[in-house]
Design a protein around this motif. Structure first.
Motif, PDB file in Angstrom:
ATOM      1  N   ILE A 427       0.836  -1.205   0.000  1.00  0.00           N
ATOM      2  CA  ILE A 427       0.000   0.000   0.000  1.00  0.00           C
ATOM      3  C   ILE A 427       0.872   1.258   0.000  1.00  0.00           C
ATOM      4  O   ILE A 427       0.612   2.216  -0.735  1.00  0.00           O
ATOM      5  CB  ILE A 427      -0.939  -0.010   1.226  1.00  0.00           C
ATOM      6  N   LEU A 428       1.933   1.241   0.801  1.00  0.00           N
ATOM      7  CA  LEU A 428       2.797   2.437   0.910  1.00  0.00           C
ATOM      8  C   LEU A 428       3.540   2.727  -0.394  1.00  0.00           C
ATOM      9  O   LEU A 428       3.639   3.892  -0.809  1.00  0.00           O
ATOM     10  CB  LEU A 428       3.790   2.246   2.058  1.00  0.00           C
ATOM     11  N   VAL A 429       4.067   1.701  -1.073  1.00  0.00           N
ATOM     12  CA  VAL A 429       4.790   1.960  -2.327  1.00  0.00           C
ATOM     13  C   VAL A 429       3.826   2.345  -3.446  1.00  0.00           C
ATOM     14  O   VAL A 429       4.172   3.130  -4.335  1.00  0.00           O
ATOM     15  CB  VAL A 429       5.665   0.755  -2.758  1.00  0.00           C
ATOM     16  N   ALA A 430       2.593   1.820  -3.412  1.00  0.00           N
ATOM     17  CA  ALA A 430       1.593   2.203  -4.413  1.00  0.00           C
ATOM     18  C   ALA A 430       1.246   3.688  -4.283  1.00  0.00           C
ATOM     19  O   ALA A 430       1.125   4.402  -5.293  1.00  0.00           O
ATOM     20  CB  ALA A 430       0.337   1.347  -4.255  1.00  0.00           C
ATOM     21  N   ILE A 431       1.089   4.157  -3.055  1.00  0.00           N
ATOM     22  CA  ILE A 431       0.810   5.586  -2.819  1.00  0.00           C
ATOM     23  C   ILE A 431       1.986   6.437  -3.288  1.00  0.00           C
ATOM     24  O   ILE A 431       1.807   7.486  -3.923  1.00  0.00           O
ATOM     25  CB  ILE A 431       0.516   5.829  -1.323  1.00  0.00           C
ATOM     26  N   ARG A 432       3.196   5.987  -2.984  1.00  0.00           N
ATOM     27  CA  ARG A 432       4.402   6.732  -3.384  1.00  0.00           C
ATOM     28  C   ARG A 432       4.492   6.854  -4.909  1.00  0.00           C
ATOM     29  O   ARG A 432       4.814   7.918  -5.436  1.00  0.00           O
ATOM     30  CB  ARG A 432       5.640   6.019  -2.842  1.00  0.00           C
ATOM     31  N   TRP A 433       4.219   5.753  -5.624  1.00  0.00           N
ATOM     32  CA  TRP A 433       4.291   5.775  -7.081  1.00  0.00           C
ATOM     33  C   TRP A 433       3.222   6.713  -7.659  1.00  0.00           C
ATOM     34  O   TRP A 433       3.475   7.437  -8.619  1.00  0.00           O
ATOM     35  CB  TRP A 433       4.121   4.369  -7.638  1.00  0.00           C
ATOM     36  N   ARG A 434       2.043   6.697  -7.067  1.00  0.00           N
ATOM     37  CA  ARG A 434       0.957   7.548  -7.541  1.00  0.00           C
ATOM     38  C   ARG A 434       1.291   9.032  -7.418  1.00  0.00           C
ATOM     39  O   ARG A 434       0.901   9.851  -8.260  1.00  0.00           O
ATOM     40  CB  ARG A 434      -0.324   7.228  -6.770  1.00  0.00           C
ATOM     41  N   LYS A 435       2.052   9.393  -6.390  1.00  0.00           N
ATOM     42  CA  LYS A 435       2.407  10.808  -6.176  1.00  0.00           C
ATOM     43  C   LYS A 435       3.468  11.308  -7.160  1.00  0.00           C
ATOM     44  O   LYS A 435       3.655  12.519  -7.300  1.00  0.00           O
ATOM     45  CB  LYS A 435       2.904  11.001  -4.739  1.00  0.00           C
ATOM     46  N   LYS A 436       4.210  10.394  -7.791  1.00  0.00           N
ATOM     47  CA  LYS A 436       5.192  10.728  -8.834  1.00  0.00           C
ATOM     48  C   LYS A 436       6.272  11.718  -8.369  1.00  0.00           C
ATOM     49  O   LYS A 436       6.757  12.532  -9.147  1.00  0.00           O
ATOM     50  CB  LYS A 436       4.506  11.298 -10.085  1.00  0.00           C
ATOM     51  N   LYS A 437       6.697  11.629  -7.133  1.00  0.00           N
ATOM     52  CA  LYS A 437       7.658  12.595  -6.601  1.00  0.00           C
ATOM     53  C   LYS A 437       8.961  12.607  -7.388  1.00  0.00           C
ATOM     54  O   LYS A 437       9.429  13.659  -7.841  1.00  0.00           O
ATOM     55  CB  LYS A 437       7.948  12.291  -5.122  1.00  0.00           C
ATOM     56  N   TYR A 438       9.584  11.431  -7.567  1.00  0.00           N
ATOM     57  CA  TYR A 438      10.872  11.372  -8.260  1.00  0.00           C
ATOM     58  C   TYR A 438      10.729  11.691  -9.737  1.00  0.00           C
ATOM     59  O   TYR A 438      11.635  12.283 -10.340  1.00  0.00           O
ATOM     60  CB  TYR A 438      11.510   9.990  -8.064  1.00  0.00           C
ATOM     61  N   LEU A 439       9.629  11.297 -10.341  1.00  0.00           N
ATOM     62  CA  LEU A 439       9.414  11.602 -11.753  1.00  0.00           C
ATOM     63  C   LEU A 439       9.264  13.103 -11.959  1.00  0.00           C
ATOM     64  O   LEU A 439       9.784  13.663 -12.931  1.00  0.00           O
ATOM     65  CB  LEU A 439       8.166  10.868 -12.258  1.00  0.00           C
ATOM     66  N   ARG A 440       8.559  13.778 -11.061  1.00  0.00           N
ATOM     67  CA  ARG A 440       8.425  15.240 -11.165  1.00  0.00           C
ATOM     68  C   ARG A 440       9.774  15.933 -10.988  1.00  0.00           C
ATOM     69  O   ARG A 440      10.086  16.911 -11.666  1.00  0.00           O
ATOM     70  CB  ARG A 440       7.437  15.751 -10.116  1.00  0.00           C
ATOM     71  N   MET A 441      10.572  15.412 -10.069  1.00  0.00           N
ATOM     72  CA  MET A 441      11.909  15.988  -9.851  1.00  0.00           C
ATOM     73  C   MET A 441      12.763  15.836 -11.111  1.00  0.00           C
ATOM     74  O   MET A 441      13.486  16.753 -11.504  1.00  0.00           O
ATOM     75  CB  MET A 441      12.583  15.310  -8.658  1.00  0.00           C
ATOM     76  N   ALA A 442      12.696  14.666 -11.740  1.00  0.00           N
ATOM     77  CA  ALA A 442      13.476  14.425 -12.958  1.00  0.00           C
ATOM     78  C   ALA A 442      13.004  15.329 -14.091  1.00  0.00           C
ATOM     79  O   ALA A 442      13.818  15.863 -14.859  1.00  0.00           O
ATOM     80  CB  ALA A 442      13.355  12.963 -13.372  1.00  0.00           C
TER      81      ALA A 442
END
Length: 465
Positions: A427-442
């Protein structure tokens, strides 16, 4: 460009990985099946020994895993020389670590077995198996790192071919040494250990041949001394959280195995047999997760961030469908499967009592692996590390002790704890992927560059914005 796209398509990557992993699993299953003909005590020893091997393997798989992701990213970014250098450094460093571990495992076999509360009567068997198989840890280091390197160049068939050959040799020699067939002396567990060592040596030789031609420029002996400090920093930046994550999982599993050891050889053998059954059930999903990691790292390195994001979801949904079907099969064949390994009714009944829990566990594991590997592919490895440390120890190991030992639920309590751990992390990694934090940074770092193309055509070009 179309050929490049096909090379990194999910199914093109996944099916050879599945065959490779299945055959590697069969190597373990054949070990377990054939060792069970020696005794259930021998099975318990092999199960514990393999947990010890997984624990020490973290020291070189950290480098291999970080290097594998970086190789795919560099190839996606059209930097083949950097990818080649990363591969060379990973193999050299892993080989040196493996050599040191080989010596330690050979010399300290019995103290390691005692550390995990193995019964005294099983120590002679543990000394035999750990010292022989452990002395070849350098071979394990080389095969693991070269396989990872070769796979991340997009060539997933090479490691698959190696696994096929390794299994054939191992099965034949196992049968010979256990039964005294084909002119082999009858050596029992000692023969199984020698067979494992020889098959890994042959696999290493074949992978070396593939490795030297894995990149655009052939690798020479003198290249093994190549060291690039900046690239090594990149490997470690990605790899050290992966190493902590892997070590957290393996060490927490070792803690759980030590709980099992205090319950007796019956519980330990039941868990070993069930672990083989679970691995078969999850193999397709795991192959999809590993393939997605290669694909997403390549897309990320080439700046195709939206495609990388969608690939994470696609792979996880495909994996869930496959794992769900396999869980049903697991419920149907569980009793027959266990009967292949042992006739001990106590072991079979104990394992079957956890069969439903095992089936429920698999989808949670797929969610965790699917999105977790996607995060690893884009370099977001620290988040996985943090939640793993908390959940694996607080939930998997902690709850295993409370339910399994304190409240006396035994093996069932341990399965409940592992189930809670997998779903929480999923559940925690699914939420993290949905937020796209690292993709937005890139995307922010590459601002001023526009990637033009369509997913359907597979044709991409890069222009200044």
């Amino acid at each position: 460009m179309v050929a490049e796209k096909n090379k990194y398509s999910l199914w093109f990557l996944a099916w050879p990985i599945f065959v490779e992993l299945l055959l590697q699993l069969l190597l373990g299953a054949v070990d377990t099946l054939m060792v069970s003909r020696v005794s259930d005590d021998a099975v318990a020893v092999v199960g514990l020994a393999n947990q010890i091997f997984q624990a020490v393997m973290i020291l070189f798989t950290t480098v291999a895993s970080g290097a594998g992701i970086l190789i795919a990213q560099k190839l996606g970014a059209k930097q083949p020389e950097s990818a080649r250098t990363v591969g060379i450094m990973a193999v050299t460093i892993s080989g040196l670590i493996g050599a040191v571990l080989s010596v330690i495992l050979y010399v300290e076999a019995v103290p390691l077995a005692r550390l995990f509360h193995l019964e005294e009567r099983l120590l002679p068997l543990a000394h035999t198996y750990i010292s022989i198989v452990g002395s070849g840890m350098v071979l394990t280091a080389l095969t693991a790192t070269m396989s990872t390197t070769i796979r991340n160049t997009g060539n997933t068939k090479g490691p698959m071919i190696t696994a096929i050959g390794m299994n054939i040799v191992h099965v034949v020699m196992n049968y010979g040494w256990i039964n005294g067939a084909f002119g082999f002396p009858q050596l029992g567990l000692t023969g199984v250990a020698i067979s494992t060592l020889i098959s890994r040596l042959l696999a290493t030789c074949l992978l070396i041949y593939m490795f030297v031609t894995a990149f655009e420029r052939r690798i020479r002996w003198r290249d093994l001394w190549v060291f690039n400090r900046n690239l090594f920093r990149e490997i470690i930046k990605i790899g050290w959280p992966l190493g902590v994550n892997m070590s957290s999982w393996v060490l927490s599993q070792l803690a759980i195995y030590s709980f099992l050891a205090t319950m007796g050889a019956t519980a330990l053998a039941a868990r070993t047999y069930m672990n083989t059954l679970e691995s078969i059930c999850f193999m397709l999903g795991y192959s999809i997760a590993l393939s997605a990691q290669i694909q997403i790292a390549h897309l990320f390195g080439s700046g195709q961030f939206q495609l990388a994001y969608k690939a994470g979801y696609r792979a996880t949904w495909i994996g869930l469908g496959l794992v769900g079907c396999n869980s049903i099969v697991l419920l149907l064949i569980g009793h027959s499967f266990l009967g292949l390994f042992t006739s001990d009714t106590a072991i079979i009944q104990l394992a079957l009592s956890c069969l439903v829990l095992t089936a429920i566990l698999q989808p949670g594991r797929m969610i965790n692996m699917g999105f977790g590997n996607a995060l690893n592919a884009i370099g977001d490895t620290r988040y996985n590390m943090v939640i793993s440390l908390i959940s694996m120890w607080g939930v998997a190991a902690g709850l295993s002790y409370v339910l399994g030992l304190h409240y006396g639920w035994g093996l069932a309590g341990i399965y409940v704890a592992m189930l809670c751990d997998e779903y929480l992390r999923g559940i925690l990694v699914a939420i993290r992927w949905r937020k796209k934090k690292y993709l937005r940074m890139a995307e922010g770092r590459t601002k001023g560059v526009e990637v033009v193309g369509t997913q359907e055509s597979g044709e991409w070009s890069v222009h200044s914005a």
